[in-house]
Design a protein around this motif. Structure first.
Motif, short mmCIF file in Angstrom:
data_model
loop_
_atom_site.label_atom_id
_atom_site.label_comp_id
_atom_site.label_asym_id
_atom_site.label_seq_id
_atom_site.Cartn_x
_atom_site.Cartn_y
_atom_site.Cartn_z
N GLY A 147 0.77 -1.15 -0.15
CA GLY A 147 -0.05 0.06 0.00
C GLY A 147 0.77 1.16 -0.05
N LYS A 148 2.05 1.13 0.14
CA LYS A 148 2.96 2.28 0.23
C LYS A 148 3.53 2.71 -1.30
N VAL A 149 3.94 4.09 -1.45
CA VAL A 149 4.44 4.54 -2.64
C VAL A 149 5.98 4.12 -2.58
N ASN A 150 6.58 3.77 -3.78
CA ASN A 150 7.99 3.53 -3.90
C ASN A 150 8.66 4.90 -4.18
N PRO A 151 9.55 5.30 -3.41
CA PRO A 151 10.15 6.43 -3.69
C PRO A 151 10.86 6.79 -5.06
N ARG A 152 11.31 5.72 -5.74
CA ARG A 152 12.25 5.70 -6.63
C ARG A 152 11.21 5.66 -8.16
N THR A 153 10.18 4.82 -8.07
CA THR A 153 9.19 4.76 -9.33
C THR A 153 8.28 5.72 -9.12
N ARG A 154 7.75 6.23 -7.88
CA ARG A 154 6.49 7.01 -7.65
C ARG A 154 5.09 6.27 -7.80
N LYS A 155 5.33 4.74 -7.84
CA LYS A 155 4.38 3.90 -8.07
C LYS A 155 3.89 3.05 -6.67
N GLN A 156 2.58 2.82 -6.45
CA GLN A 156 2.14 2.18 -5.08
C GLN A 156 2.35 0.94 -5.29
N TYR A 157 2.61 0.29 -4.19
CA TYR A 157 2.73 -1.40 -4.14
C TYR A 157 1.30 -1.75 -4.12
N LEU A 158 0.80 -2.90 -4.48
CA LEU A 158 -0.33 -3.59 -4.19
C LEU A 158 -0.45 -3.47 -2.66
N ASP A 159 -2.00 -3.43 -2.24
CA ASP A 159 -2.30 -3.90 -0.94
C ASP A 159 -3.36 -4.93 -0.98
N ASP A 160 -3.77 -5.30 0.05
CA ASP A 160 -4.79 -6.33 0.24
C ASP A 160 -6.39 -5.76 0.26
N ARG A 161 -6.68 -4.69 -0.44
CA ARG A 161 -7.76 -4.17 -0.67
C ARG A 161 -8.46 -4.56 -2.07
N TYR A 162 -9.85 -4.44 -2.31
CA TYR A 162 -10.45 -4.66 -3.58
C TYR A 162 -10.43 -3.36 -4.11
N LYS A 163 -9.98 -3.35 -5.37
CA LYS A 163 -9.90 -2.10 -6.30
C LYS A 163 -11.37 -1.64 -6.71
N PRO A 164 -11.43 -0.59 -7.29
CA PRO A 164 -12.81 -0.28 -7.99
C PRO A 164 -13.11 -1.10 -9.25
N ARG A 165 -11.88 -1.48 -10.16
CA ARG A 165 -11.91 -2.14 -11.17
C ARG A 165 -12.43 -3.45 -10.93
N THR A 166 -11.89 -4.07 -9.85
CA THR A 166 -12.34 -5.34 -9.12
C THR A 166 -13.78 -5.45 -9.03
N ILE A 167 -14.23 -4.42 -8.37
CA ILE A 167 -15.73 -4.29 -7.94
C ILE A 167 -16.46 -4.13 -9.17
#
Length: 388
Positions: A88-108
Motif C-alpha cells: 500500500g505504500k509508494v515507492n520513492p524511486r518509481t513513484r508507483k504504489q505497491y499493491l495492498d490487500d484491498r479490492y480495487k474499484p476495477r475489481t468491484i
C-alpha cells in the motif's frame, strides 16, 4: 470445462455450470472463464452468509456485497513476508504504489458486470428470477423510451453500484530507470524478452506464446497472438532485441522447433520425467522482475514496459496515433487516445513559466491608431439621403 465451481460435496454448482457452459460456447478465453468462475464463487459464498438463495437475490444483496468489498481485506493463500512492509505504500524511486490487500474499484466493477451477465443469462432462459439483482442506473428518463420494437433490447446506463474509477496515468519507465533495470538482468533470455516488450509494447502473455516459427529474422518481425481476439499479428522489433535473441539461442545450445516455445528455463529440472528444460511461464517471468526489483529497490512490472513503449511511440512525430493503436492491438482509437495522449505536469509547468518570462521582458506594443471619422456625404449616400 476448464473451470467449475463446486459445492462442499465436490459437486458442480448447477446454475454456475450451465452459465459457464454457455460462456465457453461463445468462444471466450480460458482466462476469462477462470475470472468469471471466481466472481461467482465469491457471490455464492456471500449468499450463503446472508442466507439467501441465488434465485431470490435482490439489489440489496448486491449493494451490501459492494459495501463489503470496499472495506474488506482480500483472502490470501499465505501471509505476506517481505512485502508486508511495503504493501500500500509508494515507492520513492518509481513513484508507483505497491499493491495492498484491498479490492480495487476495477475489481468491484468487474464483479458487478459478471453477476449482471449471469442473471441476464437466466432471465433469457426464463428459469431464474424475474428481476436482475444487479440494477442499472437510469437517471432522468425511462429505460428504452425510444426503443424500436423491431430491434432487440440492449442494456442502457451504467450499473448502479459501480464505484468511480480514478483517472490514472500510464506508468512510464524513464530512460535512467530502464538502463538500471536492464543492467540488473542476469541472462540473455531475460534481456531479449524485455527488449522485445519495450520495443513494440506486446503483453507478457503474448510474448511468452511466441514459437520458433514466429520470428522473421530478415524483416525483424515477431508474430504474436493478440489477447482477447486471438488474432495473429506481426510486430516490429528493435535490432537490439533480435541481437539478444540470437545470443540467448546460442547460449541455450538448442534451437526450438517451428511449433515449440521460444522461451525455456535456463536450467534443466526434474519433474518426474527426468532432467529437461521447461517452457518459461508467467510466474517464472515475475520472478525475474522480483529479483531485479529487490536489487534496485523498485517495483517495476512487465506491463510498465508496454506503457513505456506506447508513450515513446505516441511522442514520435513520425508516427500517427493510428500507428500506435495498431501496434498496441487496441480495438478502438479512443482507447489509445484516452490512455496515452497526456502531457507531463513538469513539461506543462516549464512551458507556462517560459510564457510568463517572455511576457515580463516583451517590449510594449504601440497603441493602434483610432479609426477616422466617416464623411457626412458618404453617410448620405449609404442611407439614401436620410440624416439621423
Amino acid at each position: 470445462m476448464p473451470w467449475l465451481v463446486v459445492d462442499g460435496n465436490g459437486q458442480p454448482v448447477e446454475p454456475i455450470r450451465r452459465f459457464l457452459t454457455d460462456f465457453v460456447a461463445r468462444d471466450n478465453r480460458t482466462g476469462s472463464i477462470r475470472s468469471y468462475a471466481y466472481v461467482l464463487l465469491r457471490w455464492w459464498r456471500w449468499l450463503r452468509v446472508v442466507e439467501v438463495e441465488w434465485d431470490h437475490a435482490t439489489s440489496e444483496e448486491t449493494r451490501d456485497l459492494v459495501l463489503w468489498l470496499q472495506q474488506a481485506p482480500k483472502e490470501r493463500v499465505s501471509a505476506r513476508t517481505i512485502s508486508a512492509a511495503t504493501a500500500g505504500k509508494v515507492n520513492p524511486r518509481t513513484r508507483k504504489q505497491y499493491l495492498d490487500d484491498r479490492y480495487k474499484p476495477r475489481t468491484i466493477r468487474h464483479s458487478n458486470a459478471v453477476l449482471r451477465s449471469f442473471y441476464e443469462f437466466w432471465l433469457e432462459t426464463g428459469e431464474g428470477p424475474v428481476i436482475n439483482p444487479v440494477p442499472l442506473a437510469r437517471p432522468g428518463r425511462r429505460a428504452h423510451a425510444h426503443h424500436n420494437p423491431l430491434e432487440r433490447h440492449t442494456a442502457e446506463g451504467r450499473i448502479r453500484y459501480n464505484p468511480r474509477l480514478p483517472k490514472r496515468r500510464p506508468r512510464e519507465m524513464p530512460d535512467e530507470g530502464w538502463n538500471s533495470f536492464f543492467a540488473g538482468l542476469r541472462s540473455d533470455r531475460d534481456r531479449a524478452i524485455v527488449s522485445l516488450a519495450v520495443s513494440n509494447g506486446a503483453r507478457a502473455a503474448e510474448l511468452l506464446g511466441v514459437c520458433g516459427a514466429d520470428l522473421n529474422w530478415g524483416e525483424q518481425l515477431v508474430r504474436v497472438v493478440r489477447k482477447g481476439t486471438g488474432a495473429e499479428q506481426w510486430l516490429p522489433a528493435s535490432p537490439d532485441a533480435f541481437m539478444w535473441i540470437r545470443l540467448y539461442l546460442a547460449a541455450l545450445g538448442e534451437t526450438p522447433g517451428l511449433r515449440e516455445p521460444l522461451w525455456w528455463t535456463l536450467r534443466r529440472r526434474d519433474r518426474g520425467d527426468g532432467l529437461r528444460r521447461h517452457p518459461l511461464n508467467y510466474e517464472a517471468l515475475r520472478a525475474v522482475f522480483r529479483r531485479v526489483n529487490a536489487l534496485l529497490e523498485t517495483n517495476w512490472t512487465m506491463h510498465d514496459l508496454r506503457h513505456t513503449a506506447a508513450l515513446r511511440m505516441a511522442r514520435d512525430q513520425h508516427l500517427t496515433l493510428k500507428d500506435v493503436q495498431v501496434i498496441l492491438g487496441h480495438a478502438h482509437l479512443s482507447t489509445t487516445a484516452d490512455v496515452y495522449l497526456w502531457e507531463e505536469d513538469e513539461a506543462v509547468v516549464r512551458r507556462v513559466a517560459t510564457h510568463l518570462a517572455d511576457r515580463q521582458h516583451r517590449p510594449e506594443q504601440p497603441a493602434e491608431p483610432l479609426a477616422l471619422g466617416y464623411d457626412s456625404s458618404d453617410l448620405s449616400v449609404l442611407f439614401g439621403g436620410f440624416q439621423p
